[in-house]
Design a protein around this motif. Structure first.
Motif, short mmCIF file in Angstrom:
data_model
loop_
_atom_site.label_atom_id
_atom_site.label_comp_id
_atom_site.label_asym_id
_atom_site.label_seq_id
_atom_site.Cartn_x
_atom_site.Cartn_y
_atom_site.Cartn_z
N MET A 1 0.85 -1.19 0.00
CA MET A 1 0.00 0.00 0.00
C MET A 1 0.88 1.24 0.00
N LYS A 85 -6.58 5.15 7.17
CA LYS A 85 -7.90 4.52 7.21
C LYS A 85 -8.74 5.01 8.38
N ASP A 225 -3.55 -5.55 -6.92
CA ASP A 225 -3.43 -5.02 -5.56
C ASP A 225 -4.70 -4.24 -5.24
N SER A 227 -5.35 -2.63 -2.35
CA SER A 227 -5.20 -1.64 -1.29
C SER A 227 -5.83 -0.33 -1.74
N ASP A 258 -4.66 -8.49 -1.05
CA ASP A 258 -4.05 -7.57 -0.08
C ASP A 258 -3.15 -8.45 0.76
N GLY A 281 -8.48 -1.72 0.83
CA GLY A 281 -7.76 -1.48 2.06
C GLY A 281 -6.94 -2.68 2.48
N THR A 284 -0.40 -5.46 1.87
CA THR A 284 -0.07 -5.88 0.51
C THR A 284 0.94 -7.01 0.55
N SER A 309 0.31 -3.25 -9.20
CA SER A 309 0.55 -2.85 -7.82
C SER A 309 1.44 -1.62 -7.77
#
Length: 380
Positions: A1, A85, A225, A227, A258, A281, A284, A309
């Motif tokens: 991420m 987050k 990915d 994220s 993730d 979210g 990774t 990614s």
């Protein structure tokens, strides 16, 4: 991420004090002004309520050079780019519960009037967990409209890129009218040319056979990915996978990851279902996803693994590099995509990307159309 913007002590105080701290702390730099503007868009409403004579002054704290009048979808997308987050969850909750800004997530009438566009699609995906079933159903219709437009735009590029290769043309004395080989027929019958009548007598017409465009069977793995920083890539990967699905000789796998790996290949033909099921979210684990794909390769020399990614690996990078080296050694092709949206704006861990290149992978930034052309070239 992707790492979030880092702020020094002065910038943190600047965000806390807002306009009151501008005289001593300045306007700020880097991500600070954008963060300040996003916070002012929401919490400046308290000042606006206290200054009803001129509310516009309180909502414009001059934290940056961009326009202060953000739309709700733009604001949602902005805060997901700027804050962690926990902060995002608090901002969204305050927007809905404290200020009643529910245009996207709770107000069905406003959502029905919304113009479908990529920004709204991203906002819906980021807030769908806050929607009640009725609003979620309406949001799904908006997602369908945007996805349909994206597919229509990309499908032509994919079909053009994947037109395949022609087998060497063979000639036959029999065939349909649309298979008539005019040039070869004229060449082969020139000796029958009648000089006196100036006519060419065709005694043996020739026709093309085996001209059907074909592709050898290949596997294409899209590892995406999921994220929060990769939302644009998730959207366009799902659309790209849908366009690749069903192509002759190509079996497409769509895998989101993730810290866990989720195989979405069964729903690949329905990108809306894919997008509405994606959970953004988390961390990774790229190496884990690559290992998952490696176990499902049937013919190594006809397999392409595409890693979408920002390459901020959350587990040991040695696992990822070992998997890539093994794939390359067995003849598979590995492509690392730093971005997969229309802007192809590459924001990624360049150090790890460099190591992937040393391990034998190709790394770059491509739009969906460019990816389709790249894949088609490899499959030829």
């Amino acid at each position: 991420m992707k790492p979030l913007p880092e702020l020094d002590t002065a910038e943190r105080w600047r965000l806390l004090l807002g306009e009151a701290g501008a005289a001593n702390l300045g306007a700020g730099a880097g991500a600070g002004p954008a963060m300040d503007r996003a916070l002012a868009w929401l919490y400046g409403r308290d000042d606006a309520a206290q200054n009803p004579a001129n509310p516009s002054d309180t909502l414009d704290r001059h934290g940056g050079s961009e326009a202060s009048q953000l739309s709700v979808p733009e604001w949602i997308n902005r805060i997901h780019e700027l804050f962690p987050k926990e902060t995002i969850e608090r901002l969204e909750r305050d927007a809905i519960e404290r200020y009643g800004i529910d245009e996207v997530v709770t107000n069905l009438e406003v959502l029905e009037r919304a113009t479908p566009n990529p920004a709204l699609l991203q906002a819906v995906m980021r807030t769908k967990h806050l929607m009640n079933p009725q609003v979620l159903a309406m949001a799904r219709k908006l997602v369908e409209k945007v996805v349909r437009e994206l597919i229509e735009k990309l499908a032509k590029q994919v079909q053009r890129a994947f037109s395949g290769t022609r087998k060497p043309q063979q000639l036959s004395l029999r065939g349909a009218a649309n298979q008539f080989a005019a040039r070869q027929t004229l060449t082969r019958n020139l000796r029958h040319y009648d000089v006196r009548s100036s006519r060419l007598v065709i005694q043996r017409p020739l026709f093309h056979v085996n001209t059907r465009r074909v592709l050898e069977p290949w596997q294409v793995f899209l590892l995406v990915d999921q994220s929060g920083s990769m939302l644009g890539s998730v959207i366009h990967s799902a659309v790209t996978a849908a366009c690749l699905w069903g192509l002759p000789g190509v079996k497409t796998h769509l895998i989101a990851f993730d810290t866990d790996v989720v195989d979405l290949s069964e729903t690949i033909a329905d990108p809306v279902e894919v997008l509405m099921g994606v959970q953004l979210g988390g961390g990774t684990f790229i190496g884990k996803a690559v290992g998952y794909a490696a176990e499902r390769i049937v013919a190594p020399r006809r397999a392409i693994v595409v890693i979408v990614s920002d390459f901020y690996e959350g587990m040991s990078e040695h696992v990822l590099l070992a998997h890539v080296r093994a794939l390359v050694a067995q003849g598979s092709t590995v492509l690392g995509l730093a971005a997969l949206d229309e802007r192809a704006d590459p924001v990624f861990d360049r150090e790890l990307a460099g190591k992937l290149v040393e391990a034998g992978a190709h790394v770059g930034a491509m739009t969906p159309g460019q990816l389709a052309a790249w894949l088609a070239e490899k499959l030829k």
